[in-house]
Design a protein around this motif. Structure first.
Motif, PDB file in Angstrom:
ATOM      1  N   TYR A 136      43.647  63.599 -35.185  1.00  0.00           N
ATOM      2  CA  TYR A 136      42.347  64.245 -35.339  1.00  0.00           C
ATOM      3  C   TYR A 136      41.772  64.571 -33.958  1.00  0.00           C
ATOM      4  N   ASN A 137      40.865  65.509 -33.931  1.00  0.00           N
ATOM      5  CA  ASN A 137      40.192  65.902 -32.699  1.00  0.00           C
ATOM      6  C   ASN A 137      38.951  65.020 -32.546  1.00  0.00           C
ATOM      7  N   VAL A 138      39.151  63.846 -31.939  1.00  0.00           N
ATOM      8  CA  VAL A 138      38.061  62.875 -31.801  1.00  0.00           C
ATOM      9  C   VAL A 138      37.249  63.193 -30.549  1.00  0.00           C
ATOM     10  N   GLU A 139      35.964  63.433 -30.749  1.00  0.00           N
ATOM     11  CA  GLU A 139      35.046  63.723 -29.638  1.00  0.00           C
ATOM     12  C   GLU A 139      34.076  62.559 -29.488  1.00  0.00           C
ATOM     13  N   ILE A 140      34.015  61.994 -28.297  1.00  0.00           N
ATOM     14  CA  ILE A 140      33.113  60.872 -28.011  1.00  0.00           C
ATOM     15  C   ILE A 140      32.064  61.343 -27.017  1.00  0.00           C
ATOM     16  N   VAL A 141      30.800  61.168 -27.375  1.00  0.00           N
ATOM     17  CA  VAL A 141      29.679  61.586 -26.531  1.00  0.00           C
ATOM     18  C   VAL A 141      28.805  60.367 -26.251  1.00  0.00           C
ATOM     19  N   GLY A 142      28.422  60.196 -25.006  1.00  0.00           N
ATOM     20  CA  GLY A 142      27.465  59.168 -24.628  1.00  0.00           C
ATOM     21  C   GLY A 142      26.182  59.817 -24.135  1.00  0.00           C
ATOM     22  N   SER A 143      25.035  59.297 -24.575  1.00  0.00           N
ATOM     23  CA  SER A 143      23.745  59.878 -24.173  1.00  0.00           C
ATOM     24  C   SER A 143      22.768  58.778 -23.807  1.00  0.00           C
ATOM     25  N   ASP A 144      21.861  59.105 -22.888  1.00  0.00           N
ATOM     26  CA  ASP A 144      20.858  58.136 -22.464  1.00  0.00           C
ATOM     27  C   ASP A 144      19.672  58.890 -21.880  1.00  0.00           C
ATOM     28  N   ILE A 145      18.512  58.250 -21.882  1.00  0.00           N
ATOM     29  CA  ILE A 145      17.318  58.831 -21.269  1.00  0.00           C
ATOM     30  C   ILE A 145      17.326  58.604 -19.761  1.00  0.00           C
ATOM     31  N   ASP A 146      18.097  57.617 -19.296  1.00  0.00           N
ATOM     32  CA  ASP A 146      18.149  57.241 -17.886  1.00  0.00           C
ATOM     33  C   ASP A 146      19.199  58.084 -17.171  1.00  0.00           C
ATOM     34  N   THR A 147      18.760  59.012 -16.335  1.00  0.00           N
ATOM     35  CA  THR A 147      19.703  59.917 -15.675  1.00  0.00           C
ATOM     36  C   THR A 147      20.541  59.208 -14.611  1.00  0.00           C
ATOM     37  N   ARG A 148      20.026  58.139 -14.026  1.00  0.00           N
ATOM     38  CA  ARG A 148      20.837  57.368 -13.075  1.00  0.00           C
ATOM     39  C   ARG A 148      21.990  56.683 -13.793  1.00  0.00           C
ATOM     40  N   ALA A 149      21.699  56.154 -14.979  1.00  0.00           N
ATOM     41  CA  ALA A 149      22.750  55.513 -15.764  1.00  0.00           C
ATOM     42  C   ALA A 149      23.833  56.519 -16.133  1.00  0.00           C
ATOM     43  N   LEU A 150      23.430  57.734 -16.466  1.00  0.00           N
ATOM     44  CA  LEU A 150      24.409  58.763 -16.812  1.00  0.00           C
ATOM     45  C   LEU A 150      25.290  59.127 -15.616  1.00  0.00           C
ATOM     46  N   GLU A 151      24.694  59.161 -14.427  1.00  0.00           N
ATOM     47  CA  GLU A 151      25.494  59.428 -13.234  1.00  0.00           C
ATOM     48  C   GLU A 151      26.551  58.346 -13.038  1.00  0.00           C
TER      49      GLU A 151
END
Length: 279
Positions: A136-151
């Motif tokens: 299957y075409n498994v897509e994993i996305v992570g999201s957060d309000i903290d832009t430093r954490a995303l970096e």
């Protein structure tokens, strides 16, 4: 030189501002926590008074982002609440895949994802434990309000503490030693997960994320009041595909927040499902 204590009315103004932006409750009981972070931001912006700083905060989106980053909690590690990952591969994905054709997309969302350990844990777990992962075409996305954490999530470099519960064989398979006693996620794995900013109480902005088949939203609703929890629950429901599953933290229960989800008990975990058809 440290900033003077916040007047009660200033503390309330800031708490109200943070609540509107994030859904998280702050107040007099967290005065020291608040004042320490505000003092850091006042020093960074060169503001001599809270009034001047609050004006900057309201006028400049970049400072609003910096303050929110200062107030978010990023306590996480690899394979946290492993029982839910077991439920994902043993129960949730087989159920979802049974209604799809090989090659179809299955979307999994980690929100909030903090510095990325949870989203990468999902990827590693599926590679190791779900034999149909390549079908299957498994897509994993992570999201957060903290832009430093995303970096930090994008960078994929972690200290020993983050990997403490990860089996040694997996550390060797998916990480490489890096500088300053850190471990770097291998490129193939890092490129398999997408990271995006998101605010759980901002429904219109979440719509851009699309819908997901499984959502991990763990240990964030405990920081919200009833109104914010209900808003987040509505948004999570809308982001789930009909029949999709929501995984909360072990101390959280959707039954006390919204009646739109159906609690499902599996051997490894209790999760919440969006009904395939409206009740």
């Amino acid at each position: 030189m440290s900033s003077p204590p916040l007047a009660p009315e200033d503390l309330q103004r800031l708490s109200d501002f943070l609540y509107r932006q994030t859904g998280m409750l702050f107040g007099e009981s967290k005065r020291y926590y608040i004042e320490r972070r505000v003092a850091d931001r006042m020093a960074a912006t060169g503001c001599a008074s809270f009034g001047a700083y609050f004006g900057v905060l309201r006028a400049e989106p970049a400072e609003r982002e910096a303050l929110i980053n200062a107030f978010t909690v990023n306590e996480t590690y690899f394979y946290r609440e492993e029982h839910q990952l077991a439920c994902l591969s043993r129960d949730l994905l087989p159920d979802l895949a049974g209604k799809r054709r090989p090659g179809d997309k299955i979307r999994i969302w980690s929100a909030p994802c903090s510095t990325g350990e949870e989203a990468y844990s999902i990827a590693i777990w599926l590679l190791e434990n779900w034999r149909m992962v390549d079908a299957y075409n498994v897509e994993i996305v992570g999201s957060d309000i903290d832009t430093r954490a995303l970096e930090a999530a994008h960078a994929g470099a972690y200290a020993e503490r983050s990997l403490a519960r990860l089996p040694q064989a997996l550390r060797q398979a998916y990480f490489e030693p890096a500088k300053r006693h850190r471990w770097q996620i291998i490129d193939d794995l890092r490129e398999s997960v997408t990271f995006t900013p998101a605010n759980l109480i901002d429904g219109p902005s979440l719509a851009a994320q699309g819908q997901f088949d499984v959502i991990f939203c763990r240990n964030v609703l405990i920081y919200f009041d009833d109104a914010s929890r209900l808003a987040a629950a509505r948004n999570l429901y809308d982001r789930l595909t009909p029949g999709g599953y929501l995984c909360l933290g072990h101390t959280e229960s959707m039954n006390r927040i919204s009646d739109r989800f159906v609690a499902r008990r599996f051997d490894d975990a209790v999760v919440y499902q969006r009904p395939e058809r409206p009740a």
